[in-house]
Enzyme design. Structure first.
Site, PDB file in Angstrom:
ATOM      1  N   SER A  79      36.880  82.518  74.635  1.00  0.00           N
ATOM      2  CA  SER A  79      38.159  82.408  73.942  1.00  0.00           C
ATOM      3  C   SER A  79      38.752  81.033  74.174  1.00  0.00           C
ATOM      4  O   SER A  79      38.665  80.484  75.274  1.00  0.00           O
ATOM      5  CB  SER A  79      39.103  83.484  74.482  1.00  0.00           C
ATOM      6  OG  SER A  79      40.404  83.247  74.023  1.00  0.00           O
ATOM      7  N   SER A 139      48.652  91.331  69.158  1.00  0.00           N
ATOM      8  CA  SER A 139      47.607  90.318  69.340  1.00  0.00           C
ATOM      9  C   SER A 139      46.266  90.990  69.640  1.00  0.00           C
ATOM     10  O   SER A 139      45.218  90.523  69.187  1.00  0.00           O
ATOM     11  CB  SER A 139      47.983  89.362  70.466  1.00  0.00           C
ATOM     12  OG  SER A 139      48.179  90.068  71.675  1.00  0.00           O
ATOM     13  N   GLU A 172      40.708 101.497  71.088  1.00  0.00           N
ATOM     14  CA  GLU A 172      41.957 101.255  71.815  1.00  0.00           C
ATOM     15  C   GLU A 172      42.288 102.459  72.723  1.00  0.00           C
ATOM     16  O   GLU A 172      42.628 102.294  73.888  1.00  0.00           O
ATOM     17  CB  GLU A 172      43.064 101.038  70.767  1.00  0.00           C
ATOM     18  CG  GLU A 172      44.395 100.636  71.297  1.00  0.00           C
ATOM     19  CD  GLU A 172      44.506  99.162  71.669  1.00  0.00           C
ATOM     20  OE1 GLU A 172      43.602  98.367  71.336  1.00  0.00           O
ATOM     21  OE2 GLU A 172      45.491  98.828  72.333  1.00  0.00           O
ATOM     22  N   ASP A 184      49.127  99.495  63.748  1.00  0.00           N
ATOM     23  CA  ASP A 184      48.849  98.069  63.891  1.00  0.00           C
ATOM     24  C   ASP A 184      47.562  97.675  63.163  1.00  0.00           C
ATOM     25  O   ASP A 184      47.510  96.673  62.450  1.00  0.00           O
ATOM     26  CB  ASP A 184      48.752  97.705  65.371  1.00  0.00           C
ATOM     27  CG  ASP A 184      49.992  98.125  66.139  1.00  0.00           C
ATOM     28  OD1 ASP A 184      51.044  98.310  65.506  1.00  0.00           O
ATOM     29  OD2 ASP A 184      49.913  98.277  67.371  1.00  0.00           O
TER      30      ASP A 184
HETATM   31  C1  GLA Z   1      52.375 100.131  69.324  1.00  0.00           C
HETATM   32  C2  GLA Z   1      51.223 101.017  68.900  1.00  0.00           C
HETATM   33  C3  GLA Z   1      51.437 101.594  67.505  1.00  0.00           C
HETATM   34  C4  GLA Z   1      52.803 102.225  67.361  1.00  0.00           C
HETATM   35  C5  GLA Z   1      53.886 101.297  67.899  1.00  0.00           C
HETATM   36  C6  GLA Z   1      55.234 101.946  67.914  1.00  0.00           C
HETATM   37  O1  GLA Z   1      52.423  98.981  68.533  1.00  0.00           O
HETATM   38  O2  GLA Z   1      50.028 100.293  68.916  1.00  0.00           O
HETATM   39  O3  GLA Z   1      50.412 102.515  67.213  1.00  0.00           O
HETATM   40  O4  GLA Z   1      52.850 103.474  67.978  1.00  0.00           O
HETATM   41  O5  GLA Z   1      53.602 100.842  69.205  1.00  0.00           O
HETATM   42  O6  GLA Z   1      55.679 102.179  66.625  1.00  0.00           O
END
Ligand code: GLA
Length: 394
Positions: A79, A139, A172, A184
């Site tokens: 990285s 990120s 994740e 996300d």
């Molecule tokens: C983080 C998690 C998401 C979501 C938000 C809260 O970003 O990765 O899946 O739950 O928190 O809205």
């Protein structure tokens, strides 16, 4: 709370410089370069794992990966972000909980692809990113989404965007150990320039809703409080557990199935803390729907009160804000922003402030002054616009 040292973000991965760095490091040109953005969430927080609605967008900051398949099962990762050395792993011997540091994101994707029955050979990978780490702008998902997009193409796996979302969520949840939802990855993989991603987290259906603040004389400011957070820590998981308990007691599959009008009845059935957690989710789902309707009828100038109400709900009912986020939101509001809220999982990270262009400087100055006055670390403040989702850039 895990307070980690924050390193600076990279430079945004210009293809030419990334290619020459890749060649200098690995001795051959990459097969290609793929990029995936971070996100901000306009509204709809912690609703994703309650099978509800969210309205994030992909931002104009992204993780970029140059990748070249190898003939063996070795994975070599490096990285440009921070001062981190080469990481080497055997693609055939990955297991949850065995990798630390940033390498758990790309290797988690490899592991999840394998779990899905896709054979992943060894590869060399160079990462660059200008998504600030730990700022609540996803990120880590940006890295995962760049890597899954690259490997999907290089292995010929033919996964759809929805499948890549599910797969990176698995990486994740199990490999990284953060019990997060699908918001996300969906923003990063399915975002589009000038559009917010209105996502129904029950069936993954998406509508792209125009969000072009600048055309309405507005900017969306991100205020990175510099308070780091980690969703692999207890706060996120405990909120999720409260929601699951609430749904169980109320007899619904997920809190998505509970309406605002039913809240009066719920107050008698739940303990006070669980009730407040449930009330946040139920009202937040409703605010997402109202925000989408308002964006369509009035445009972004109409959504300020919904952003404010969302923040109050997260601060008071869901209790995931912190003094720095509250100060950022309150100061932005009292110096000209038309709406502001924390964005992302909470316990740190960033706030967003929808601000008329003519008040942008005064909001920035006021927030910097307020943080200095409170003895907080100086925040980073910048604007974001909705950008394209993950894509091959070379
Ligand atoms: C983080 C998690 C998401 C979501 C938000 C809260 O970003 O990765 O899946 O739950 O928190 O809205």
């Amino acid at each position: 709370m895990n307070t980690t040292t924050r390193t600076d973000a990279g430079t945004g991965g210009l293809p030419d410089s990334l290619t020459s760095r890749f060649e200098a490091t690995f001795g051959a040109a990459p097969d290609g370069i793929w990029a995936a953005p971070g996100r901000v969430n306009l509204i709809g927080e912690h609703t994703d794992y309650n099978e509800g609605f969210v309205l994030p967008f992909a931002i104009d900051k992204r993780a970029t990966t140059a990748v070249r398949l190898r003939g063996d099962s070795t994975v070599r990762l490096i990285s440009t972000v921070g001062d981190q050395g080469l990481v080497e792993a055997d693609a055939a011997a990955l297991a949850p909980g065995t990798v630390i540091g940033w390498a758990k994101y790309p290797l988690g994707v490899v592991w999840a692809l394998q779990q899905h029955g896709i054979e992943v050979p060894g590869f060399d990978l160079l990462l660059d990113s200008d998504v600030p780490p730990g700022a609540g702008l996803s990120s880590s998902h940006a890295i995962e989404c760049a890597v899954v997009t690259a490997l999907n193409e290089l292995t010929g796996a033919g996964l759809t965007a929805e499948e890549m979302v599910t797969l990176t969520q698995h990486a994740e949840n199990v490999f990284v150990g953060a019990p997060t939802g699908i918001m996300d990855q969906s923003a990063s993989l399915r975002g589009a320039s000038g559009r917010a991603v209105f996502l129904d987290c029950r069936d993954q259906s998406v509508e792209l809703v125009p969000f072009q603040a600048q055309e309405h004389g507005l900017v969306l400011l991100v205020i990175d409080t510099k308070v780091s957070h980690s969703h692999a820590d207890g706060g996120y998981a405990s909120r999720r557990a409260s929601c699951e308990l609430g749904a169980e007691v109320l007899g619904v599959k997920a809190l998505r199935d509970f309406g605002v009008a039913d809240l009066v009845e719920a107050s008698g059935l739940l303990d006070p803390v669980t009730f407040r957690r449930v009330r946040h989710i139920v009202t937040e789902n409703d605010r997402v729907l109202q925000t989408v309707a308002t964006l369509r009828s009035e445009g972004p100038a109409g959504i300020g009160r919904l952003l404010d109400a969302s923040h109050a709900s997260m601060r008071d009912d869901f209790e995931i804000s912190c003094p720095e986020l509250d100060l950022a939101v309150d100061t932005a509001r009292s110096h000209g922003a038309i709406g502001a809220r924390m964005t992302g999982g909470g316990f740190g990270g960033s706030a967003i402030a929808l601000t008329p262009v003519q008040h942008e400087q005064q909001v920035r100055d006021a927030v910097v002054r307020a943080f200095a006055g409170a003895g907080f670390t100086a925040p980073d403040i910048f604007t974001v616009t909705p950008a394209a989702g993950a894509e091959r850039v070379r």
